[in-house]
Design a protein around this motif. Structure first.
Motif, PDB file in Angstrom:
ATOM      1  N   LEU A 209     -28.149  -3.302   5.830  1.00  0.00           N
ATOM      2  CA  LEU A 209     -27.073  -2.106   6.036  1.00  0.00           C
ATOM      3  C   LEU A 209     -26.157  -2.795   7.058  1.00  0.00           C
ATOM      4  CD1 LEU A 209     -28.002   1.105   4.501  1.00  0.00           C
ATOM      5  CD2 LEU A 209     -27.365  -1.002   2.694  1.00  0.00           C
ATOM      6  N   VAL A 210     -27.156  -3.216   8.550  1.00  0.00           N
ATOM      7  CA  VAL A 210     -26.062  -3.864   9.837  1.00  0.00           C
ATOM      8  C   VAL A 210     -25.923  -4.859   9.525  1.00  0.00           C
ATOM      9  CG1 VAL A 210     -25.789  -3.041  12.116  1.00  0.00           C
ATOM     10  CG2 VAL A 210     -26.956  -1.175  11.027  1.00  0.00           C
ATOM     11  N   ALA A 211     -26.711  -5.434   9.425  1.00  0.00           N
ATOM     12  CA  ALA A 211     -26.751  -6.897   9.389  1.00  0.00           C
ATOM     13  C   ALA A 211     -26.989  -7.641   8.442  1.00  0.00           C
ATOM     14  CB  ALA A 211     -26.968  -7.449  10.938  1.00  0.00           C
ATOM     15  N   PRO A 212     -25.902  -7.443   7.048  1.00  0.00           N
ATOM     16  CA  PRO A 212     -26.883  -7.999   6.121  1.00  0.00           C
ATOM     17  C   PRO A 212     -26.023  -9.997   5.727  1.00  0.00           C
ATOM     18  CG  PRO A 212     -24.932  -6.925   4.951  1.00  0.00           C
ATOM     19  CD  PRO A 212     -25.725  -6.813   6.849  1.00  0.00           C
ATOM     20  N   CYS A 213     -25.307  -9.635   6.236  1.00  0.00           N
ATOM     21  CA  CYS A 213     -24.690 -11.570   6.620  1.00  0.00           C
ATOM     22  C   CYS A 213     -25.375 -12.093   7.073  1.00  0.00           C
ATOM     23  CB  CYS A 213     -23.499 -11.237   7.352  1.00  0.00           C
ATOM     24  SG  CYS A 213     -21.836 -10.172   6.246  1.00  0.00           S
ATOM     25  N   ASN A 214     -26.205 -12.029   7.918  1.00  0.00           N
ATOM     26  CA  ASN A 214     -26.775 -13.111   8.554  1.00  0.00           C
ATOM     27  C   ASN A 214     -28.274 -13.565   8.003  1.00  0.00           C
ATOM     28  OD1 ASN A 214     -25.509 -12.302  11.380  1.00  0.00           O
ATOM     29  ND2 ASN A 214     -26.561 -10.973  11.662  1.00  0.00           N
ATOM     30  N   PHE A 215     -28.886 -12.978   7.497  1.00  0.00           N
ATOM     31  CA  PHE A 215     -29.171 -13.228   5.836  1.00  0.00           C
ATOM     32  C   PHE A 215     -29.343 -14.397   5.117  1.00  0.00           C
ATOM     33  CE2 PHE A 215     -30.643  -8.786   7.454  1.00  0.00           C
ATOM     34  CZ  PHE A 215     -31.793  -9.032   7.954  1.00  0.00           C
ATOM     35  N   HIS A 216     -30.086 -15.264   5.169  1.00  0.00           N
ATOM     36  CA  HIS A 216     -30.121 -16.095   3.887  1.00  0.00           C
ATOM     37  C   HIS A 216     -30.247 -15.557   2.186  1.00  0.00           C
ATOM     38  CE1 HIS A 216     -30.845 -19.304   6.767  1.00  0.00           C
ATOM     39  NE2 HIS A 216     -32.162 -19.049   7.264  1.00  0.00           N
ATOM     40  N   PRO A 217     -29.852 -15.913   1.897  1.00  0.00           N
ATOM     41  CA  PRO A 217     -29.646 -15.676  -0.470  1.00  0.00           C
ATOM     42  C   PRO A 217     -30.848 -14.659  -0.148  1.00  0.00           C
ATOM     43  CG  PRO A 217     -28.734 -17.968  -0.269  1.00  0.00           C
ATOM     44  CD  PRO A 217     -28.492 -17.425   1.426  1.00  0.00           C
ATOM     45  N   ILE A 311     -24.009 -12.190  -1.223  1.00  0.00           N
ATOM     46  CA  ILE A 311     -25.360 -12.158  -0.505  1.00  0.00           C
ATOM     47  C   ILE A 311     -25.454 -10.371  -0.057  1.00  0.00           C
ATOM     48  CG2 ILE A 311     -26.298 -13.094   1.283  1.00  0.00           C
ATOM     49  CD1 ILE A 311     -25.712 -15.938   0.681  1.00  0.00           C
ATOM     50  N   SER A 312     -24.622 -10.148   0.734  1.00  0.00           N
ATOM     51  CA  SER A 312     -24.788  -8.853   1.271  1.00  0.00           C
ATOM     52  C   SER A 312     -24.768  -7.872   0.105  1.00  0.00           C
ATOM     53  CB  SER A 312     -23.307  -8.012   2.048  1.00  0.00           C
ATOM     54  OG  SER A 312     -22.915  -9.506   3.641  1.00  0.00           O
ATOM     55  N   GLN A 313     -23.918  -7.790  -0.870  1.00  0.00           N
ATOM     56  CA  GLN A 313     -24.312  -6.665  -1.687  1.00  0.00           C
ATOM     57  C   GLN A 313     -25.986  -6.622  -2.607  1.00  0.00           C
ATOM     58  OE1 GLN A 313     -21.111  -7.387  -4.215  1.00  0.00           O
ATOM     59  NE2 GLN A 313     -20.222  -6.656  -3.076  1.00  0.00           N
ATOM     60  N   ASP A 314     -26.506  -7.942  -2.600  1.00  0.00           N
ATOM     61  CA  ASP A 314     -27.672  -8.223  -2.920  1.00  0.00           C
ATOM     62  C   ASP A 314     -28.483  -7.415  -1.753  1.00  0.00           C
ATOM     63  OD1 ASP A 314     -26.750  -9.459  -4.982  1.00  0.00           O
ATOM     64  OD2 ASP A 314     -27.211 -11.723  -4.442  1.00  0.00           O
ATOM     65  N   TRP A 315     -28.467  -7.485  -0.777  1.00  0.00           N
ATOM     66  CA  TRP A 315     -29.703  -7.436   0.315  1.00  0.00           C
ATOM     67  C   TRP A 315     -29.448  -6.040   0.611  1.00  0.00           C
ATOM     68  CZ3 TRP A 315     -33.842 -10.035   1.241  1.00  0.00           C
ATOM     69  CH2 TRP A 315     -33.986 -10.842   1.573  1.00  0.00           C
ATOM     70  N   MET A 316     -28.020  -5.407   0.063  1.00  0.00           N
ATOM     71  CA  MET A 316     -27.862  -3.503   0.522  1.00  0.00           C
ATOM     72  C   MET A 316     -28.280  -3.352  -1.147  1.00  0.00           C
ATOM     73  SD  MET A 316     -24.408  -3.457   1.908  1.00  0.00           S
ATOM     74  CE  MET A 316     -23.546  -1.663   1.186  1.00  0.00           C
ATOM     75  N   GLN A 317     -28.636  -3.642  -2.000  1.00  0.00           N
ATOM     76  CA  GLN A 317     -29.589  -3.125  -3.230  1.00  0.00           C
ATOM     77  C   GLN A 317     -30.991  -3.509  -2.917  1.00  0.00           C
ATOM     78  OE1 GLN A 317     -28.246  -1.861  -5.726  1.00  0.00           O
ATOM     79  NE2 GLN A 317     -29.627  -1.892  -7.366  1.00  0.00           N
TER      80      GLN A 317
END
Length: 351
Positions: A209-217, A311-317
């Motif tokens: 939730l804090v840094a989802p933009c740093n992850f790959h798809p 990508i952020s929404q997918d990891w948060m989900q």
């Protein structure tokens, strides 16, 4: 069996019928194999065997002086200590053991008593089960805290520390002898494992939730396993993607203004070579090209921003689905444990 420490009585009772009764008391200290699987709701069956290893039936006959029911009532009435065990029942059986030398003509007498004892579980329920259920319930309701606004990890670490101290304190109350591992030890171990898993899951959720933009798809197998299968299982299905088209409210004015510029560009491209090079230094055309480049860069930035948000929404989900799944496991474990404890307790008191 320990030695007899009862006081010596140097008297016998002689009746008019010729019966001589020696009422010499005997204190028997023995031990039995404990079945502690259902501790603290266990019921033990201890056996006391009385026989003579020297004298046969022709010398000594071992019989019951009273009925077993009378012995049970007398034992319960004289039982002065209200300790850990409760006397439930006494049964008896008599056997005749034959020898190799004399066969069945002159056997030995053997009398067995089966004593049924039930452990008083009130102390252990109050000191062991209820505090453990309280701590695991508090950890269960900690899932209701929003992970993006509240630091749940520190709260769960405090719970784990408190539960570890609780296990160290109550370690003296748990049985250390027996043929099997008590079921309550397994319950404590699973509770501690669930708390540790909850802490690890909270750390993962916080990171997502804090840094989802740093992850790959999100990989394909994670999308299939977590977003589709587990999401449907915990009632958090994956949201369908829709291409959103943002309409400009002044689109007509933009079309009117752009068309002359396009016509000018076409005239430049289709004009004569001399005129085309002459008009190349026109400030309006230079400004138009700069404006087109800037619009192109803005479009690329918006596209990257939209992809990053997806990508952020997918990891948060993914994080929310794992959080909901562990919450469901917690609920199932607490319900199952409650049913098992009630069934074991009811079986213990029905015996």
């Amino acid at each position: 069996m320990d030695e007899n420490r009862a006081p010596i009585v140097p008297y016998v009772y002689i009746k008019h019928t010729g019966i001589v009764r020696d009422a010499n008391p005997v204190r028997v200290v023995s031990s039995c194999n404990l079945e502690i699987y259902t501790f603290p709701f266990d019921v033990q069956n201890c056996t006391f065997t009385f026989r003579s290893y020297i004298h046969h039936v022709s010398d000594i006959r071992i019989i019951l002086g009273k009925k077993v029911e009378d012995i049970l009532k007398r034992s319960i009435s004289v039982l002065s200590t209200e300790g850990e065990w409760e006397l439930m029942d006494i049964k008896s059986s008599k056997f005749k053991l034959s020898t190799f030398n004399q066969g069945e003509s002159n056997p030995y007498d053997e009398l067995c008593f089966y004593i049924v004892l039930r452990r008083r579980a009130t102390l252990y329920v109050v000191n062991l089960l209820i505090p453990s259920c309280f701590l695991i319930t508090v950890d269960l309701f900690s899932f209701l805290l929003p992970p993006q606004n509240v630091d749940r990890s520190s709260f769960k670490m405090t719970l784990i520390l408190g539960y570890s101290v609780f296990l160290l304190i109550v370690n003296d109350l748990l049985p250390v002898t027996g043929s099997t591992i008590p079921l309550i030890n397994v319950f404590f171990a699973i509770c501690l494992a669930l708390m540790v898993a909850s802490l690890l899951e909270t750390i993962l959720i916080t990171n997502l939730l804090v840094a989802p933009c740093n992850f790959h798809p999100v990989p394909g197998w994670v999308r299939v396993l977590v977003l589709r299968f587990m999401g449907t299982l915990v009632w958090l299905p994956q949201k369908s993607r829709e291409d959103k088209i943002i309409l400009n409210p002044v689109a007509r004015e933009t079309d009117v203004k752009v068309c002359p510029l396009v016509l000018v560009e076409r005239q430049v491209q289709t004009g004569e070579p001399g005129k085309m090079w002459a008009e190349a230094d026109d400030p309006a055309l230079v400004e138009l090209r700069n404006l087109g480049n800037e619009l192109q860069s803005i479009r690329l930035q918006v596209a990257q921003h939209v992809d990053g948000n997806q990508i952020s929404q997918d990891w948060m989900q993914v994080g929310y689905i794992i959080d909901r799944l562990l919450f469901g496991v917690y609920c199932i474990f607490i319900t199952f444990s409650f049913i098992v404890i009630l069934s074991i307790c009811s079986n213990s008191y029905n015996q």
